[in-house]
Design an enzyme around this catalytic site. Sequence first.
Site, short mmCIF file in Angstrom:
data_model
loop_
_atom_site.label_atom_id
_atom_site.label_comp_id
_atom_site.label_asym_id
_atom_site.label_seq_id
_atom_site.Cartn_x
_atom_site.Cartn_y
_atom_site.Cartn_z
CB CYS A 85 -0.99 -0.05 1.16
SG CYS A 85 -2.49 0.87 0.77
CG HIS B 185 -3.58 -3.76 3.02
ND1 HIS B 185 -2.71 -3.24 3.96
CD2 HIS B 185 -4.19 -2.69 2.44
CE1 HIS B 185 -2.81 -1.92 3.96
NE2 HIS B 185 -3.69 -1.56 3.05
CD GLU C 209 -1.21 -6.35 5.05
OE1 GLU C 209 -0.90 -6.64 3.88
OE2 GLU C 209 -1.44 -5.18 5.42
#
Length: 551
Positions: A384, A510, A512
């Site tokens: 990001c 993202h 993650e």
Amino acid sequence: MGHATKYIFVTGGVSSSLGKGIISASLAKLLQARGMRVTIQKLDPYINIDPGTLNPYEHGECYVTGDGAETDLDLGHYERFLNVSTSQANNITTGRIYQSVINKERRGEYLGRTVQIIPHITDEIKRSVRILGESGEYDFVITEIGGTVGDIESLPYVEAVRQMRWENPKDTLAIHLTLVPFLKAAGELKTKPTQHSVKQLLELGVQPDILVCRTEYELNNGIRSKVARFCNVDQNAVIESIDADTIYDVPLLMRKERLDEVVLDKLNVLDVEPPDLDRWADFLKRLKNPKSTTTIGLVGKYVELKDSYKSISEALIHAGAECENKVDVRWIHSESITPATVNEKLAGLDGILVAPGFGSRGIDGKIESIRVAREQGIPFLGICLGMQCAVIEYARNVMGLSTAHSTEIKDYTDDPVIDLMEEQKSIANMGGTMRLGNYPCSLAKGSTASAAYGTQDIIERHRHRYEFNDTYRERFELAGLRATGINPESGLVEVIEAVEHPWFVGAQFHPEYKSTVLNPHPLFVAFVEATKVHAAARSGASTGATSASQN
Ligand code: GLN
């Protein structure tokens, strides 16, 4: 399962940070491993509508769900443990409860009655809990109440639990998590704080069925029977929760304490399969027996509070286990990086991850780290804001656009290579107005990203306002920074890669948030693999140098 949905409430006492989220997730894991359909919900007593507007220093990371909800970081644990998606319905705050009650009042839905905490607020809380049960999708709804029993702001939640227990005792269960501290001077574990905490719950009308006791030392039978006697719980319902090496040990520790059996027994759920935890145990085995170690620098501005990057550090753990490689994370404050310190700060790294974020603080340090990663061929993952900084760095240092910037940081710049999305320009409200949640992305054939994913069509979660400025795309590509991930509907650039680099990937989304124990995220796995290659080349080079100097 064939019976009504069961509701399990988890409260906490004595102290915050005892790990209610991990206990809830571990119990859910055990029930899921027995073939049950389980979801977990977090009720947060603060007044913010959601944690999206909170500074990460307050509550750690804001976790984003597929449906675009900005939620508490505990939802990340739920997804990582269960490998099942959560949604807006899994995180409710006092702000949201009040907002919907006030909206109903304005619509006249209370027919002229006085609107009060009991029953209107408590009814709204109960409705938010039952919504999950009534969906018919779950056998168990585990509801974690944030905060500590006794806090003024959590009172309506405990009251809602009391009412649900009273209305439906057979299908509800209350678990209370407390602390049994070890007093060094006395050389003893102390049960008094637990007794007090349970008393406080009793005053509010809730008798816990199960006590989970956080402790640094094993609870002997004497302690267990004392807690049981003073707190009106069965001795087998006094569950030890001892400090663990990793949070991923906790489901197995809870299994050893038979937490799942006690829960099923108390809820009268019979004929259940034994838990199948083989894959979980296999993950732990790989996690604990790495064949190599690499060091990844995590460059961010909130590194003093590691919870700010919870999903990233957990994704690195999952990927490390997958690659049988221990990832040592070096937490690097982006503000500490300057052209003068950068070489020393980043020395010896096998990979550099530049974190997401907002605002200008620490930006220069992020850009400087990316320069080093790019020039020295160190594997790089930018997430990001980290991706946006990679674009700025490339524009400035490779393409000679020396004032290139993001308009988030600098309103007017000759080269706004990162710019506000058109639809964001008219938005005034801060909460819930970013580009949030799932969006599809098409990856270019032959790209590093598509090799990592093993497919060209992916869906990833987003949380940002700014974007790669498409008017520069051709110039970047000619200069060697390729846009390898594009949103097929809007044409927005989602992934960039430096062509002349062994592993240099920036993602506007993202990754993650989607990494779980049983599904480590492919981009993180490929990144960790690249750090292994880098580490091997480094040690090869240094052995080469040694033998050369011996010659
Ligand atoms: N601040 C940037 C934006 O809003 C990046 C956001 C992020 O890193 N999550 O676009």
